[in-house]
Scaffold this motif. Structure first.
Motif, PDB file in Angstrom:
ATOM      1  N   ALA A  62       1.008  -1.041  -0.017  1.00 42.54           N
ATOM      2  CA  ALA A  62       0.230  -0.278  -0.058  1.00 42.54           C
ATOM      3  C   ALA A  62       0.871   1.218   0.525  1.00 42.54           C
ATOM      4  O   ALA A  62       0.781   2.254  -0.165  1.00 42.54           O
ATOM      5  N   LEU A  63       1.601   1.076   0.564  1.00 36.97           N
ATOM      6  CA  LEU A  63       3.008   2.503   1.382  1.00 36.97           C
ATOM      7  C   LEU A  63       3.420   2.453  -0.703  1.00 36.97           C
ATOM      8  O   LEU A  63       3.972   3.525  -1.004  1.00 36.97           O
ATOM      9  N   ASN A  64       3.771   1.996  -0.863  1.00 44.64           N
ATOM     10  CA  ASN A  64       4.432   1.865  -2.463  1.00 44.64           C
ATOM     11  C   ASN A  64       3.930   1.734  -2.771  1.00 44.64           C
ATOM     12  O   ASN A  64       3.921   3.040  -4.202  1.00 44.64           O
ATOM     13  N   ASN A  65       2.106   1.656  -3.489  1.00 56.79           N
ATOM     14  CA  ASN A  65       1.332   2.279  -4.140  1.00 56.79           C
ATOM     15  C   ASN A  65       1.208   3.423  -4.196  1.00 56.79           C
ATOM     16  O   ASN A  65       0.889   4.987  -4.768  1.00 56.79           O
ATOM     17  N   GLU A  66       0.794   4.475  -2.831  1.00 58.87           N
ATOM     18  CA  GLU A  66       0.832   5.579  -2.146  1.00 58.87           C
ATOM     19  C   GLU A  66       1.601   6.470  -2.673  1.00 58.87           C
ATOM     20  O   GLU A  66       1.476   6.950  -3.245  1.00 58.87           O
ATOM     21  N   ILE A  67       3.222   5.371  -2.470  1.00 52.80           N
ATOM     22  CA  ILE A  67       4.305   6.488  -3.536  1.00 52.80           C
ATOM     23  C   ILE A  67       4.364   7.397  -4.508  1.00 52.80           C
ATOM     24  O   ILE A  67       4.585   7.801  -5.758  1.00 52.80           O
ATOM     25  N   GLN A  68       3.705   5.299  -5.661  1.00 54.39           N
ATOM     26  CA  GLN A  68       3.393   5.680  -6.712  1.00 54.39           C
ATOM     27  C   GLN A  68       2.228   6.404  -7.127  1.00 54.39           C
ATOM     28  O   GLN A  68       2.413   7.345  -7.953  1.00 54.39           O
ATOM     29  N   ALA A  69       1.107   6.882  -6.745  1.00 54.12           N
ATOM     30  CA  ALA A  69       0.218   8.133  -6.512  1.00 54.12           C
ATOM     31  C   ALA A  69       0.780   9.224  -6.757  1.00 54.12           C
ATOM     32  O   ALA A  69      -0.239   9.856  -7.769  1.00 54.12           O
ATOM     33  N   ALA A 120      -5.468  11.054 -10.509  1.00 55.00           N
ATOM     34  CA  ALA A 120      -4.151  10.924  -9.772  1.00 55.00           C
ATOM     35  C   ALA A 120      -5.021  11.061  -8.251  1.00 55.00           C
ATOM     36  O   ALA A 120      -4.140   9.589  -7.417  1.00 55.00           O
ATOM     37  N   LYS A 121      -5.577  12.623  -8.670  1.00 49.61           N
ATOM     38  CA  LYS A 121      -6.265  12.140  -7.013  1.00 49.61           C
ATOM     39  C   LYS A 121      -6.498  11.662  -6.459  1.00 49.61           C
ATOM     40  O   LYS A 121      -6.874  11.415  -5.111  1.00 49.61           O
ATOM     41  N   GLU A 122      -7.777  10.975  -6.903  1.00 47.85           N
ATOM     42  CA  GLU A 122      -8.470   9.771  -6.508  1.00 47.85           C
ATOM     43  C   GLU A 122      -7.443   8.856  -6.310  1.00 47.85           C
ATOM     44  O   GLU A 122      -7.681   7.833  -4.923  1.00 47.85           O
ATOM     45  N   LYS A 123      -7.083   8.229  -6.952  1.00 43.32           N
ATOM     46  CA  LYS A 123      -5.759   7.219  -6.779  1.00 43.32           C
ATOM     47  C   LYS A 123      -5.324   7.276  -5.431  1.00 43.32           C
ATOM     48  O   LYS A 123      -5.042   6.450  -4.832  1.00 43.32           O
ATOM     49  N   LEU A 124      -4.522   8.683  -4.966  1.00 41.96           N
ATOM     50  CA  LEU A 124      -3.472   9.209  -4.003  1.00 41.96           C
ATOM     51  C   LEU A 124      -4.786   8.745  -2.903  1.00 41.96           C
ATOM     52  O   LEU A 124      -4.159   8.658  -1.677  1.00 41.96           O
TER      53      LEU A 124
END
Length: 612
Positions: free
Chosen positions: A433-440, A521-525
């Protein structure tokens, strides 16, 4: 007879052998040599100055036996310890000193060889009376000759000794050792048909009486390491049972040290061996197998005799037998004297009756004490049994408690194992999840920068369009002034203006699409941040479960101190080098913006975690 008395008999012969003129005195130089030899034979430290110091007040003349005895007792015999020296070597030294002077057989080739004479000398000292000069009474001579005859499997002819005593009545008082050797050498005490058989029989008697060998022979012994049966030559003495490979006594394989509380008993046949018995000591149990039932009985009786001697504090069976024979002779002598005195016989009878009554009374008291001791021992055994039962019950309770505790521990361990597995799964999901958040964050930042770039390009295009519009207006005014046709002058400008308008329109459409991408991107973040918060909360719960009533206290501890869970800030700091790619084309300004965004994500996650 103690060790000192035994040694004195041999030393007496050595001393008298140095008295050449039979005056009862020996020179001090000869006594020095004798003392030095005694020190060596008895294995005690030499003291060469002691003799001079002891006789420093005397003149240079010889020393009598009475004068030598105090020195002998104080400096030599008092230091001799049994077991620290070889007594046969000591007697051999004294025999060598005295035999040169006194042993002069009348027959050159007689029945006794040199070693046989030495063995007879030692046996004579063993059986002689405890008075000097040393003699052996005829009864003891008869006992010795009977022992040798039995060892030779011959019947002893008592007529030889009777004829000798009739021929020389003075021998009834006792035989000196030299007369005994002479009569044995010439065959006047014992008829010897084979010198070899006599030597073997004498050696057997010598081993039995002098070396205290109670019994010897071949038996089978069961090993302790390798549990097999091996034939060994056994030698039983009052203090030990030694066993060798063969009867030559060269290869000793072990020794059984006997103690007062050892047990010797017959046991059932086993492993195909018959006539089995065992010797039980403190540390081991030795099992032996005799050749037949008679041999087993003899070995058990001999071993029990050795244990009896140990319990009575005696070191030699034949010394005990010698004293017993002496007491019997004295008892017979007293009986013979009392037979001629009726009054004394009556007194002796009354005394014996009184002794019998005393013995009976003593036996009754002993029996009463024994019964009391048995009752006390029985009560003690019952108390010990009750105590053991109580300890057994406590041990059983402790075992049940330990089993319950172990079951509880296993249950807790299983719970901890499952919890650790859940924690590892949650950790991996949180990292994902943290990796996904950073990617977002990176995608959102990229979309934001693209939107800013398009906005800047739109502003530039608007400025260009305004400039073109102004140029068009200027050209129109100039054309009006010059009264030229606007269609002729304005075609190029209108064409450039239309192109700029179209480009601006295209740029605005692109910016609209960029806005949509930014919103996505904001929604994904936001979704990624929610996932991070969810797994972070789950990880905190697994790291330290919140029990009823401890929620607010745990929240307060998390606010006051460092978090125990793996925070997003820590994960962001951990993953910075691996997540953010290095690019030579990226400007330092963009790297700074991206760094600030990553730190903002970590701080927001930490604040949200603390709020939960």
């Amino acid at each position: 007879m103690d060790l000192k008395s035994e040694l004195l008999k041999s030393i007496w012969y050595a001393f008298t052998s140095l008295d050449v003129d039979q005056s009862g005195k020996v020179s001090k130089s000869q006594l020095k040599v004798l003392s030095h030899n005694l020190y060596t034979a008895l294995n005690i430290p030499h003291d060469p100055v002691a003799l001079e110091e002891h006789f420093k007040d005397d003149d240079d003349g010889p020393v009598s036996r009475q004068g030598y005895m105090p020195y002998l007792n104080e400096y030599i015999l008092a230091k001799a310890k049994e077991g620290t020296f070889n007594k046969e070597t000591f007697d051999s030294l004294c025999w060598m000193l005295t035999a040169k002077k006194n042993h002069k057989p009348s027959v050159a080739e007689g029945m006794c060889s040199g070693p046989d004479c030495f063995k007879l000398f030692c046996l004579f000292n063993l059986l002689s009376e405890d008075r000097y000069p040393l003699i052996m009474i005829p009864v003891e001579v008869e006992y010795l000759i009977k022992k040798i005859s039995t060892a030779m499997s011959h019947d002893w002819d008592s007529k030889l000794l009777e004829d000798l005593l009739c021929h020389k009545p003075s021998l009834r008082e006792g035989l000196p050792v030299w007369d005994l050797l002479e009569y044995m050498h010439t065959g006047r005490l014992l008829q010897i048909t084979s010198i070899e058989a006599f030597s073997l029989a004498l050696d057997e008697v010598f081993q039995e009486m002098y070396h205290n060998v109670l019994k010897k022979g071949y038996m089978w012994k069961k090993g302790h390491v390798r549990r097999n049966w091996t034939e060994r030559w056994f030698v039983l003495k009052p203090s030990s049972i030694s066993y060798y490979v063969s009867e030559d006594l060269k290869d000793k394989r072990g020794e059984i040290l006997l103690e007062k509380d050892c047990v010797v008993e017959a046991i059932a046949d086993k492993d195909g061996k018959r006539c089995v018995f065992c010797v039980k000591t403190h540390h081991k149990t030795y099992e032996m197998s005799a050749s037949d039932l008679k041999q087993r009985i003899e070995w058990i009786q001999a071993a029990q005799t050795a244990l009896r001697l140990l319990q009575e504090g005696k070191s030699s069976l034949h010394q005990e037998l010698k004293l017993h024979r002496r007491e019997q002779r004295q008892s017979c002598l007293r009986s013979h004297e009392e037979a001629h005195n009726p009054q004394r016989r009556q007194q002796e009878k009354e005394r014996q009756d009184q002794e019998i009554d005393n013995i009976i009374q003593f036996q009754r008291e002993v029996e009463t004490q024994r019964k009391q001791a048995e009752e006390q021992e029985k009560e003690r055994q019952m108390e010990v049994q009750r105590e053991l039962e109580r300890q057994l019950q406590e041990a059983e309770k402790l075992r049940v408690s330990m089993e319950m505790e172990m079951a509880q521990k296993e249950k807790e361990a299983e719970q901890q194992r499952r919890r650790i597995e859940e924690l590892e799964i949650t950790q991996r999901k949180l990292e994902t999840a943290l990796n996904n958040e950073i990617q977002a964050h990176l995608e959102e930042e990229k979309a934001r920068m693209e939107q800013e770039r398009l906005q800047k390009e739109e502003e530039v295009k608007i400025k260009q369009l305004k400039l073109l519009q102004q140029e068009e207006d200027v050209k129109l005014q100039r054309a009006q002034q010059e009264k030229h046709s606007p269609e002729e002058q304005g075609v190029p400008c209108t064409s450039a203006l239309d192109t700029a308008s179209q480009e601006l329109q295209t740029l605005r459409e692109t910016r609209v699409r960029s806005n949509l991408q930014l919103e996505e991107a904001k929604e994904k973040l936001r979704n990624a941040s929610r996932n991070v918060k969810l797994w972070n909360v789950q990880l905190n719960r697994l790291m330290k479960p919140i029990l009823p009533g401890e929620r607010f206290e745990s929240v307060r501890r998390n606010k006051d101190g460092p978090e125990e869970a793996f925070s997003s800030r820590e994960f962001v700091a951990k993953c910075k080098p691996s997540v953010i790619p290095e690019s030579s084309s990226q400007s330092s300004e963009e790297e700074g913006v991206l760094q600030e965004n990553l730190e903002a994500v970590g701080s927001s996650d930490s604040d949200q975690t603390l709020s939960h």
